[in-house]
Design a protein around this motif. Sequence first.
Motif, PDB file in Angstrom:
ATOM      1  N   ASP A 120       0.825  -1.209   0.000  1.00  0.00           N
ATOM      2  CA  ASP A 120       0.000   0.000   0.000  1.00  0.00           C
ATOM      3  C   ASP A 120       0.859   1.258   0.000  1.00  0.00           C
ATOM      4  OD1 ASP A 120      -2.382  -1.403  -0.066  1.00  0.00           O
ATOM      5  OD2 ASP A 120      -2.599  -1.436   2.117  1.00  0.00           O
TER       6      ASP A 120
ATOM      7  N   LEU B  44       2.280   1.718  -3.550  1.00  0.00           N
ATOM      8  CA  LEU B  44       1.273   2.251  -4.476  1.00  0.00           C
ATOM      9  C   LEU B  44       0.973   3.713  -4.171  1.00  0.00           C
ATOM     10  CD1 LEU B  44      -1.193  -0.778  -4.580  1.00  0.00           C
ATOM     11  CD2 LEU B  44       0.391  -0.075  -6.378  1.00  0.00           C
TER      12      LEU B  44
ATOM     13  N   ASP C 140       1.375   6.689  -6.827  1.00  0.00           N
ATOM     14  CA  ASP C 140       0.295   7.618  -7.153  1.00  0.00           C
ATOM     15  C   ASP C 140       0.723   9.065  -6.920  1.00  0.00           C
ATOM     16  OD1 ASP C 140      -1.521   5.625  -7.874  1.00  0.00           O
ATOM     17  OD2 ASP C 140      -2.339   5.444  -5.851  1.00  0.00           O
TER      18      ASP C 140
ATOM     19  N   ASP D 239      -4.816   4.732  -9.677  1.00  0.00           N
ATOM     20  CA  ASP D 239      -5.671   4.271  -8.590  1.00  0.00           C
ATOM     21  C   ASP D 239      -7.133   4.091  -8.980  1.00  0.00           C
ATOM     22  OD1 ASP D 239      -5.720   7.040  -8.968  1.00  0.00           O
ATOM     23  OD2 ASP D 239      -6.159   7.477  -6.870  1.00  0.00           O
TER      24      ASP D 239
ATOM     25  N   ALA E 112      -7.422   0.897 -10.948  1.00  0.00           N
ATOM     26  CA  ALA E 112      -6.998  -0.187 -10.058  1.00  0.00           C
ATOM     27  C   ALA E 112      -8.176  -0.769  -9.292  1.00  0.00           C
ATOM     28  CB  ALA E 112      -5.939   0.320  -9.083  1.00  0.00           C
ATOM     29  N   VAL E 113      -9.156   0.055  -8.967  1.00  0.00           N
ATOM     30  CA  VAL E 113     -10.347  -0.426  -8.259  1.00  0.00           C
ATOM     31  C   VAL E 113     -11.100  -1.439  -9.120  1.00  0.00           C
ATOM     32  CG1 VAL E 113     -12.576   0.255  -7.278  1.00  0.00           C
ATOM     33  CG2 VAL E 113     -10.560   1.701  -6.923  1.00  0.00           C
TER      34      VAL E 113
ATOM     35  N   ALA F 265      -8.945  -4.678  -9.497  1.00  0.00           N
ATOM     36  CA  ALA F 265      -9.004  -5.470  -8.263  1.00  0.00           C
ATOM     37  C   ALA F 265     -10.307  -6.253  -8.177  1.00  0.00           C
ATOM     38  CB  ALA F 265      -8.848  -4.549  -7.053  1.00  0.00           C
TER      39      ALA F 265
ATOM     40  N   TYR G 226       2.740  -1.441 -11.492  1.00  0.00           N
ATOM     41  CA  TYR G 226       1.596  -1.005 -10.672  1.00  0.00           C
ATOM     42  C   TYR G 226       0.462  -2.026 -10.729  1.00  0.00           C
ATOM     43  CZ  TYR G 226      -1.751   2.353  -8.617  1.00  0.00           C
ATOM     44  OH  TYR G 226      -2.666   2.985  -7.813  1.00  0.00           O
ATOM     45  N   SER G 227       0.038  -2.380 -11.939  1.00  0.00           N
ATOM     46  CA  SER G 227      -1.072  -3.329 -12.076  1.00  0.00           C
ATOM     47  C   SER G 227      -0.690  -4.708 -11.567  1.00  0.00           C
ATOM     48  CB  SER G 227      -1.553  -3.395 -13.525  1.00  0.00           C
ATOM     49  OG  SER G 227      -0.475  -3.633 -14.410  1.00  0.00           O
TER      50      SER G 227
ATOM     51  N   ILE H  93      -1.397  -4.708  -7.908  1.00  0.00           N
ATOM     52  CA  ILE H  93      -2.842  -4.787  -7.670  1.00  0.00           C
ATOM     53  C   ILE H  93      -3.329  -6.219  -7.860  1.00  0.00           C
ATOM     54  CG2 ILE H  93      -5.112  -4.051  -8.505  1.00  0.00           C
ATOM     55  CD1 ILE H  93      -3.612  -1.885  -6.971  1.00  0.00           C
TER      56      ILE H  93
ATOM     57  N   GLN I  99      -2.124  -8.493  -5.009  1.00  0.00           N
ATOM     58  CA  GLN I  99      -2.872  -8.233  -3.778  1.00  0.00           C
ATOM     59  C   GLN I  99      -4.229  -8.926  -3.760  1.00  0.00           C
ATOM     60  OE1 GLN I  99      -2.918  -3.840  -3.752  1.00  0.00           O
ATOM     61  NE2 GLN I  99      -1.909  -3.929  -1.761  1.00  0.00           N
ATOM     62  N   ASN I 100      -4.822  -9.094  -4.920  1.00  0.00           N
ATOM     63  CA  ASN I 100      -6.226  -9.514  -4.988  1.00  0.00           C
ATOM     64  C   ASN I 100      -6.449 -10.923  -5.518  1.00  0.00           C
ATOM     65  OD1 ASN I 100      -8.014  -7.000  -4.300  1.00  0.00           O
ATOM     66  ND2 ASN I 100      -6.302  -6.218  -5.517  1.00  0.00           N
TER      67      ASN I 100
END
Length: 283
Positions: free
Chosen positions: A80, A83, A87, A101, A104-105, A108, A128-129, A132, A135-136
């Motif tokens: 976090d 990221l 950003d 960001d 990214a939502v 995710a 970056y991606s 993400i 993480q998910n």
Amino acid sequence: MDRRLYGALVAAPAVAVGLYALYAYRSKKSLYFWFNVPYSGGRGTFRGLFVKARNFIYRNTIQDRLWNYIEARSEEGNADSVLAAFDDYCYNYEWTWAIGDKKAVILAKVVQEAKPKMMLELGTFLGYSAIIIAQNMPSDGKLITVEAYPKSAEIARKIINRAGYGDKVTVINAFSYDVIPNLHHDYDVETLDMVFLDHFMEGYVADLKRLEKGGFLHNGSVAFADNVRGEGSKGFSEYIRSSGHYECQFYEADNGYTEGMSDGMERGIFKGADMFSGETLGL
């Protein structure tokens, strides 16, 4: 020439720069940033000239500058914080092609729904991606991400490792059309649960077809693409919507690190494995 006219012509550039600097200050962004927002058409060349000039002056690249910023302002192993630093740099200093960001939502959410154990990303850029995704996806999931540009692949590895996902994410510096035919032999991939296309937009359809014909997609595999409103990638949406092999959903999204630049992402859930089983790559 009239002295008053001459004086006005001389003073105009200074006044313009002063107003520009005031606007940058009042909007909480550095003057440095305003030469890096994304432009379309001929203005993209304008931005590119500033990037090249800055690279020459500082003797480094935007990839280096971003990495230096992230390393100084993030915590090792804290994705976090990595990221957040990413950003902050892209919003306030230099714009980049990272998804950012807002998108990214959406990414995710799609990854969480797909729950991929084995996933392929085409177009790592600076990682970056990939973070993400890592993480998910499930804790035992694996991501292979492909980046053609050596410098970007180098910095992406550093950023991904900084975020704590070096063991989960494999960064390959190669062209997608060289990697896909060798996924099984070189990377022990039987099938993919999800593929994220965010590389060379004109290559989206060709690479998706390579994956189909190579038998790397099973029923339920997710093909997800960014920038589907771009000129080069319009064929992707047309293909998956008309092929009859996918259940499709479009996601409205602003372009990364911008306001008011409409873009989109599209998901296709593959349903055509029986049509492509056992085919060899012919592209």
